[in-house]
Design an enzyme around this catalytic site. Structure first.
Site, short mmCIF file in Angstrom:
data_model
loop_
_atom_site.label_atom_id
_atom_site.label_comp_id
_atom_site.label_asym_id
_atom_site.label_seq_id
_atom_site.Cartn_x
_atom_site.Cartn_y
_atom_site.Cartn_z
N ASP A 104 0.66 -1.31 0.06
CA ASP A 104 0.02 0.38 0.24
C ASP A 104 0.94 1.02 -0.14
O ASP A 104 0.91 2.08 -1.12
CB ASP A 104 -0.75 -0.23 1.69
CG ASP A 104 -0.15 -0.41 2.49
OD1 ASP A 104 0.79 -0.71 2.63
OD2 ASP A 104 -0.71 0.11 3.60
N ASP A 107 6.09 3.74 3.83
CA ASP A 107 6.55 5.01 4.39
C ASP A 107 8.84 5.12 4.80
O ASP A 107 8.84 5.75 3.92
CB ASP A 107 6.04 5.38 5.76
CG ASP A 107 6.00 6.07 6.68
OD1 ASP A 107 6.41 7.54 6.20
OD2 ASP A 107 5.16 6.33 7.71
N LYS A 135 6.19 7.74 0.68
CA LYS A 135 6.37 9.20 1.12
C LYS A 135 8.37 9.38 1.13
O LYS A 135 8.22 8.85 1.98
CB LYS A 135 5.79 8.66 2.89
CG LYS A 135 4.06 8.72 2.78
CD LYS A 135 4.64 9.45 4.17
CE LYS A 135 2.68 8.72 4.85
NZ LYS A 135 2.36 8.60 6.48
N VAL A 157 -1.49 9.38 6.20
CA VAL A 157 -3.46 9.06 5.29
C VAL A 157 -3.81 8.06 5.67
O VAL A 157 -3.33 7.02 5.96
CB VAL A 157 -2.22 9.04 3.58
CG1 VAL A 157 -1.97 10.50 3.53
CG2 VAL A 157 -1.38 7.54 3.49
P1 IMP Z 1 7.09 1.60 7.24
O1 IMP Z 1 8.47 1.01 7.52
O2 IMP Z 1 7.92 3.01 7.27
O3 IMP Z 1 7.69 2.15 4.94
O4 IMP Z 1 5.85 1.52 6.82
C1 IMP Z 1 5.18 -0.15 6.04
C2 IMP Z 1 3.70 0.82 7.24
O5 IMP Z 1 3.05 1.25 8.01
C3 IMP Z 1 2.50 0.66 5.77
O6 IMP Z 1 2.74 -0.97 5.15
C4 IMP Z 1 1.45 0.85 6.05
O7 IMP Z 1 0.83 -0.25 6.42
C5 IMP Z 1 2.04 1.67 7.44
N1 IMP Z 1 1.89 3.08 7.09
C6 IMP Z 1 3.15 3.69 7.05
N2 IMP Z 1 2.63 5.20 6.98
C7 IMP Z 1 1.23 4.93 6.89
C8 IMP Z 1 0.05 6.10 6.08
O8 IMP Z 1 0.75 7.36 5.82
N3 IMP Z 1 -1.15 5.27 6.67
C9 IMP Z 1 -1.27 4.52 7.29
N4 IMP Z 1 -0.62 3.44 7.00
C10 IMP Z 1 1.06 3.70 6.86
MG MG Z 2 0.78 -2.27 4.91
#
Ligand code: IMP
Ligand code: MG
Length: 186
Positions: A104, A107, A135, A157
């Site tokens: 999805d 981040d 992002k 978001v």
């Molecule tokens: P990361 O490890 O920080 O890249 O984040 C991974 C997971 O965090 C994503 O697959 C989402 O499930 C969740 N996530 C990150 N940013 C958002 C956001 O803005 N809204 C909702 N879920 C998020």
């Molecule tokens: Mg996810």
């Protein structure tokens, strides 16, 4: 007082359902061409990627298989902890497979970088990533993502599968969650 209408919890619609569908058709056309004859395995990351997987996979014309992985790194906070735990592993053996991870959102990138390393050790023939949202300003690690839908600002978001504390996944668009929702949450 909590409102029962989801839309009162949003500050702005960032990407509409129509824009998402148009973008997924573009990405699907590239994936159709890149994976022709390869029978790729699409791996969705639960639960956020459910809606993207449903629409992306149905926009494809080639044969694909799908599988799911459940990992957790978040809890109900809006920041990644970087600690990844497997809650449901794949049912499929990755050896010799062309694997396309469907996410999805990227981040911090911490979840995907962990998954990519984990999958690389399982002998896949190829490994690529498709993410609906990214992002760029929030990246803590660089992810080589071949198929990206939309680069968005670092706001939190929701919608189109993305949740805050398990809610808002059923919103059809991607929207910025109003800070009052998580600032007042207990
Ligand atoms: P990361 O490890 O920080 O890249 O984040 C991974 C997971 O965090 C994503 O697959 C989402 O499930 C969740 N996530 C990150 N940013 C958002 C956001 O803005 N809204 C909702 N879920 C998020
Ligand atoms: Mg996810």
């Amino acid at each position: 007082m909590e409102s029962s209408d989801i839309r009162n919890d949003l500050t702005e619609i960032l990407v509409t359902e129509a824009e998402i569908h148009a973008k997924l058709r573009e990405l699907a056309a590239r994936i159709d061409a890149d994976y022709a004859g390869k029978d790729p395995l699409l791996v969705g990351v639960l639960k956020g990627a459910v809606v993207t997987m449903a629409d992306l996979s149905r926009a494809l014309s080639i044969h694909v298989e799908t599988d799911w992985m459940a990992v957790s790194s978040y809890g109900s906070s809006t920041k990644s902890s970087g600690v990844v735990q497997i809650r449901k592993d794949l049912d499929t053996d990755l050896a010799g497979r062309h694997v396309l991870i469907v996410e999805d959102i990227i981040d911090s990138g911490l979840t995907l970088s962990w998954l990519l390393e984990n999958f690389a050790s399982r002998g896949a023939a190829s490994l690529e990533v498709c993410a609906l949202l990214r992002k760029p300003d929030a990246a803590k690690v660089e992810i080589d993502c071949k198929y990206v839908g939309f680069d968005i600002p670092s706001d939190f978001v929701v919608g189109y599968g993305l949740d805050y504390d398990e809610r808002y996944r059923n919103l059809r668009d991607v929207a910025i969650l109003a800070p009052h929702v998580y600032e007042t949450a207990s």
